[in-house]
Design a protein around this motif. Structure first.
Motif, PDB file in Angstrom:
ATOM      1  N   UNK A 152     -30.224  48.533  92.408  1.00 56.73           N
ATOM      2  CA  UNK A 152     -31.368  49.024  91.637  1.00 56.73           C
ATOM      3  C   UNK A 152     -31.711  50.453  92.011  1.00 56.73           C
TER       4      UNK A 152
ATOM      5  N   UNK B 231     -29.294  52.567  90.242  1.00 51.23           N
ATOM      6  CA  UNK B 231     -29.571  52.593  88.799  1.00 51.23           C
ATOM      7  C   UNK B 231     -30.846  53.349  88.472  1.00 51.23           C
TER       8      UNK B 231
ATOM      9  N   UNK C 271     -33.858  52.226  89.229  1.00 50.00           N
ATOM     10  CA  UNK C 271     -34.863  51.235  88.824  1.00 50.00           C
ATOM     11  C   UNK C 271     -35.846  50.898  89.942  1.00 50.00           C
TER      12      UNK C 271
ATOM     13  N   UNK D 123     -28.472  60.697  86.048  1.00 48.89           N
ATOM     14  CA  UNK D 123     -29.061  60.412  84.751  1.00 48.89           C
ATOM     15  C   UNK D 123     -28.015  60.292  83.637  1.00 48.89           C
TER      16      UNK D 123
ATOM     17  N   UNK E 137     -25.518  49.146  83.384  1.00 49.87           N
ATOM     18  CA  UNK E 137     -25.957  48.104  84.299  1.00 49.87           C
ATOM     19  C   UNK E 137     -25.695  46.741  83.692  1.00 49.87           C
TER      20      UNK E 137
ATOM     21  N   UNK F 144     -28.572  49.647  72.737  1.00 49.47           N
ATOM     22  CA  UNK F 144     -28.666  50.925  73.457  1.00 49.47           C
ATOM     23  C   UNK F 144     -28.787  52.098  72.498  1.00 49.47           C
TER      24      UNK F 144
ATOM     25  N   UNK G 148     -21.966  50.933  75.877  1.00 48.72           N
ATOM     26  CA  UNK G 148     -22.731  52.040  76.458  1.00 48.72           C
ATOM     27  C   UNK G 148     -21.802  53.138  76.944  1.00 48.72           C
TER      28      UNK G 148
ATOM     29  N   UNK H 128     -20.506  54.113  79.814  1.00 53.95           N
ATOM     30  CA  UNK H 128     -20.911  54.966  80.931  1.00 53.95           C
ATOM     31  C   UNK H 128     -19.787  55.034  81.963  1.00 53.95           C
TER      32      UNK H 128
END
Lengths: 261, 255
Positions: free
Chosen positions: B63, B66, B68, B85, B90, B110, B159, B161
């Protein structure tokens, strides 16, 4: 099959209740102006059906208008309180106080302000509907699954809170809003009828008072029965619409649903 | 090697997967330190499994990476100091599918959240790649647990990523489904920087290029172990079994 069975059960219950009513009337010999027999009420219902229908339409209009206005205000307030910090500080006390004042006590004032017509009854219904809708929706908006919010935060870099409200928080709160609207649909007729009792020239509440004043107890019972039918129609209409709108929610069972039906 | 899907290993649209550096991370939970001044580094483009007993703070570390963990201190950057960023995807132990959306709309959530044009064609292709081409209009309630987790994997892939964090993503499904999901994820995420938290050494040894054991209070990371051979591996090989014993001993807190 289950549906048929539950309709059958309801019919049997109604027949037993009517029979019991008739037995009480026969045994006690109560005069018709105290407790009319079911047959007398049925006769009054049929012979005065036009009169009852006219008044039912008035009450129904008040209820539906109250549901629309009160529902909209409740939804907007809940959204504002859930998403805007100033609204939370300023609107939240209003929300709470709106429940601290007994709505029935306001009825005479509302009639004084809005007159004997429909407006005061709509205002009454709006007030009584507002809180359950606002409270339930707000509760739903506050209880968004934290995992969904985390996911949205990672996806957006925490940059688009309004998109999260629109795509996650509001849809997630719809089942809660639906229970608020169901409660609202159940209490809305109370608001309209109380308003009519305090002062009016039309509506089922007016018809009941009017019949009562003239000792037309059978007509009063007929108006009461009409009101019950109307209240059930409003409740199940709202429930039906909500079930269609939120078809993904498997547990959106009506409050009055029997277990295992 | 023929690539099964154009986007699977490092698609052109994606920046090169970076290494990740965690510096001086501290996190307290009800006044107790979960970890304190923790440093960690995760190799670029490789699959790292973070292992440890339940409650050591593996998920918390994920977390933190991430972004979070609002109450954590310390910095998380790529190895060359760039911010994280927009780099991270996740995947949670729970599928976190939105129950009111169909599978394909869940995969597209997303893009919708970011206000981008939702690329339905690609979403359908990603769903087909995880074997759910026929189920794209079904809602989560109509899918099995394994299917839901595959939708979650498709959403993570969509996503696109370069860094993918996974928190025990395959624990909630049955053993056979888990093995299939592991292989699927391994193929689809090849070439990305993957950090996967697990409490299962066998899973780590099947999948990871490298394992790191997290242990103690406050938790610290032991030196990483490189797992030899190409994954997914046959975990019955003696070399892997030996590593399994070492991992268990390390998790148990043996020196």
């Amino acid at each position: 099959m289950n549906k048929l069975r539950s309709v059958g059960r309801a019919a049997i219950t109604a027949i037993v209740a009517l029979a019991a009513w008739q037995v009480i009337v026969s045994l006690t010999g109560a005069p018709a102006y105290v407790l009319p027999s079911p047959a007398r009420v049925a006769v009054a219902w049929v012979t005065r059906s036009g009169y009852l229908l006219d008044n039912a339409l008035v009450t129904a209009t008040e209820i539906v208008a109250g549901l629309l206005i009160g529902g909209t205000l409740g939804i907007v307030s809940a959204l504002a309180v859930a998403t805007l910090a100033p609204a939370r500080r300023w609107l939240m006390p209003v929300l709470v106080v709106s429940q601290a004042v007994p709505v029935f006590a306001l009825a005479p004032i509302l009639v004084l302000w809005f007159g004997y017509g429909m407006a005061s009854k709509i205002a009454m219904a709006t007030l009584i509907i507002y809180f359950p809708v606002a409270a339930a929706f707000l509760d739903g908006l506050r209880r968004t699954e934290p995992g969904w919010l985390d996911m949205a935060r990672v996806m957006t870099g925490n940059a688009r809170p309004w998109a999260v409200v629109r795509y996650v928080r509001v849809p997630a709160a719809l089942p809660a809003l639906a229970s608020g609207l169901r409660v609202a649909a159940a209490v809305a007729p109370i608001g309209a009828v109380i308003g009519e009792w305090v002062g009016s020239g039309a509506g089922l509440g007016y018809a009941m008072l009017h019949a009562n004043g003239r000792m037309q107890t059978d007509l009063m019972f007929a108006a009461l029965a009409t009101l019950a039918v109307l209240a059930l129609a409003v409740y199940y209409g709202v429930d039906w619409a909500l079930r269609r709108a939120i078809s993904w929610q498997p547990d959106s069972a009506a409050i009055f649903d029997q277990q295992g039906s | 090697m023929q690539l099964p899907f154009p986007w699977a290993p490092a698609p052109a649209s994606m920046v090169a997967p970076p290494a990740i550096r965690v510096t001086g991370a501290s996190l307290h939970y009800h006044g107790h330190p979960v970890f304190d001044d923790l440093d960690a580094e995760f190799a670029a483009g490789s699959w790292t499994c973070v292992l440890g007993p339940s409650g050591t703070g593996k998920s918390s570390l994920l977390r933190v990476i991430a972004g979070l963990a609002a109450d954590a201190s310390g910095t998380v950057t790529t190895a060359d100091g760039a911010p994280m960023r927009g780099l991270v995807g996740f995947m949670d132990q729970r599928d976190l599918l939105l129950p009111w959306l169909s599978a394909i709309d869940n995969v597209l959530i997303g893009a919708r959240l970011r206000g981008e044009h939702p690329d339905e064609e690609r979403a359908a292709a990603v769903l087909a790649a995880v074997g759910l081409g026929a189920a794209k209009t079904l809602r989560p309630a109509e899918l099995s647990g394994g299917m839901r987790q595959r939708v979650a994997l498709a959403r993570t892939l969509m996503e696109d990523r370069p860094v993918v964090l996974m928190d025990e993503p395959f624990t909630a499904v049955d053993a056979l489904t888990r093995i299939r999901l592991q292989e699927l994820a391994r193929t689809m995420l090849a070439g990305r920087t993957v950090i996967m938290v697990t409490h299962d050494p066998w899973e780590a040894l099947r999948l990871a290029d490298c394992t790191q054991v997290m242990t103690g209070t406050p938790a610290r990371l032991l030196a990483p172990t490189v797992v030899p051979g190409l994954s997914p591996r046959d975990i019955t090989k003696p070399k892997i079994v030996a590593l399994y014993r070492d991992l268990l001993a390390a998790m148990d807190g043996a020196p």
